[in-house]
Design an enzyme around this catalytic site. Structure first.
Site, PDB file in Angstrom:
ATOM      1  CE  LYS A 117      17.021  18.512 105.185  1.00 35.93           C
ATOM      2  NZ  LYS A 117      16.580  18.245 103.824  1.00 35.93           N
TER       3      LYS A 117
HETATM    4  C1  E4P Z   1      16.775  21.002 101.882  1.00 41.37           C
HETATM    5  O1  E4P Z   1      17.452  20.347 102.620  1.00 41.37           O
HETATM    6  C2  E4P Z   1      15.561  20.526 101.190  1.00 41.37           C
HETATM    7  O2  E4P Z   1      15.708  19.154 100.916  1.00 41.37           O
HETATM    8  C3  E4P Z   1      15.330  21.186  99.878  1.00 41.37           C
HETATM    9  O3  E4P Z   1      16.332  22.134  99.586  1.00 41.37           O
HETATM   10  C4  E4P Z   1      13.939  21.629  99.620  1.00 41.37           C
HETATM   11  O4  E4P Z   1      13.894  22.182  98.342  1.00 41.37           O
HETATM   12  P1  E4P Z   1      12.523  22.440  97.553  1.00 41.37           P
HETATM   13  O5  E4P Z   1      11.886  23.672  98.100  1.00 41.37           O
HETATM   14  O6  E4P Z   1      12.967  22.638  96.129  1.00 41.37           O
HETATM   15  O7  E4P Z   1      11.672  21.212  97.735  1.00 41.37           O
END
Ligand code: E4P
Length: 215
Positions: A83
């Site tokens: 990522k």
């Molecule tokens: C995506 O890969 C992220 O880890 C995640 O969906 C972020 O979500 P949040 O906005 O609830 O922290």
């Protein structure tokens, strides 16, 4: 449509995997921090539970640092997807990693232009954060529609991974739009099966079953 779980918690991952509909996992530094364990050790265990893509985020913010970390993360298991934050250095890193055959997930995407750029750079997945847009009175699902239109116009292979989902309707709307994947927190996954009329209906059937003559 594929279902990913958005967590670094092993119990949640095992429980979601046992439901039989789990295709992958997304993690991030905030989720990893909650587990109070070394991130890479945790990722190795997650990859042993789920054979599908497991997103592991780099902590570096410069191209060379991201590349070094990405190579280390990718060495943990074959199903690791790295990522990368959607910033200029990240864009360059996505291109370099694509050239090396390392799969990436462009994270923290909040605009169609960002999504178009990371697809051009060769990201395997794009993660638009719908819930965080909704949180600031913007329309997260509108962003998904725009990205899907752009990707379809040009036949990009980058998969649209709806991220930052907050409730079952994010899944329903994503599925109706034809998004490739949604990642959901464990509590959202467990809500999907529930309907009060199912519970009421089952209670009535079970009560009536008692009245059916045995034999
Ligand atoms: C995506 O890969 C992220 O880890 C995640 O969906 C972020 O979500 P949040 O906005 O609830 O922290």
């Amino acid at each position: 449509m594929k279902f990913f779980i958005d967590t670094a918690n092993l119990d949640e991952i095992k429980s979601a995997a046992a439901m039989g509909v789990l295709d992958g996992v997304t993690t991030n530094p905030s989720l990893a921090a909650r587990e109070k364990r070394p991130y890479r050790e945790l990722l190795k265990e997650i990859c042993e539970i789920v054979p599908g893509p497991v997103s592991a985020e780099v902590f570096a913010t410069d191209h060379d640092g991201m590349l070094k970390e990405a190579e280390e993360l990718a060495a943990i298991a074959d199903n690791i997807v790295v990522k990368i934050p959607t910033i200029l250095e990240g864009l360059k890193a996505i291109r370099s990693l694509a050239d090396k055959g390392i799969s990436t997930n462009a994270t923290l995407v909040f605009s169609p232009a960002q999504a178009l750029l990371v697809a051009r750079a060769g990201a395997a997945f794009v993660s638009p954060f719908v819930g965080r847009l909704d949180d600031i009175s913007s329309d997260g699902m509108d962003l998904i529609g725009r990205i899907l239109t752009i990707y379809r116009n040009y036949d990009f292979e980058t998969e649209v991974l709806v991220a930052s989902s907050r409730h079952p309707m994010h899944l329903v709307e994503s599925a109706m739009m034809g998004a490739d994947i949604i990642t959901m927190p464990y509590d959202v996954i467990t809500k999907l099966i529930k309907h009060p009329l199912t519970d009421i209906g089952l209670a009535k059937f079970l009560a009536d079953a008692e009245k059916v003559p045995k034999g």
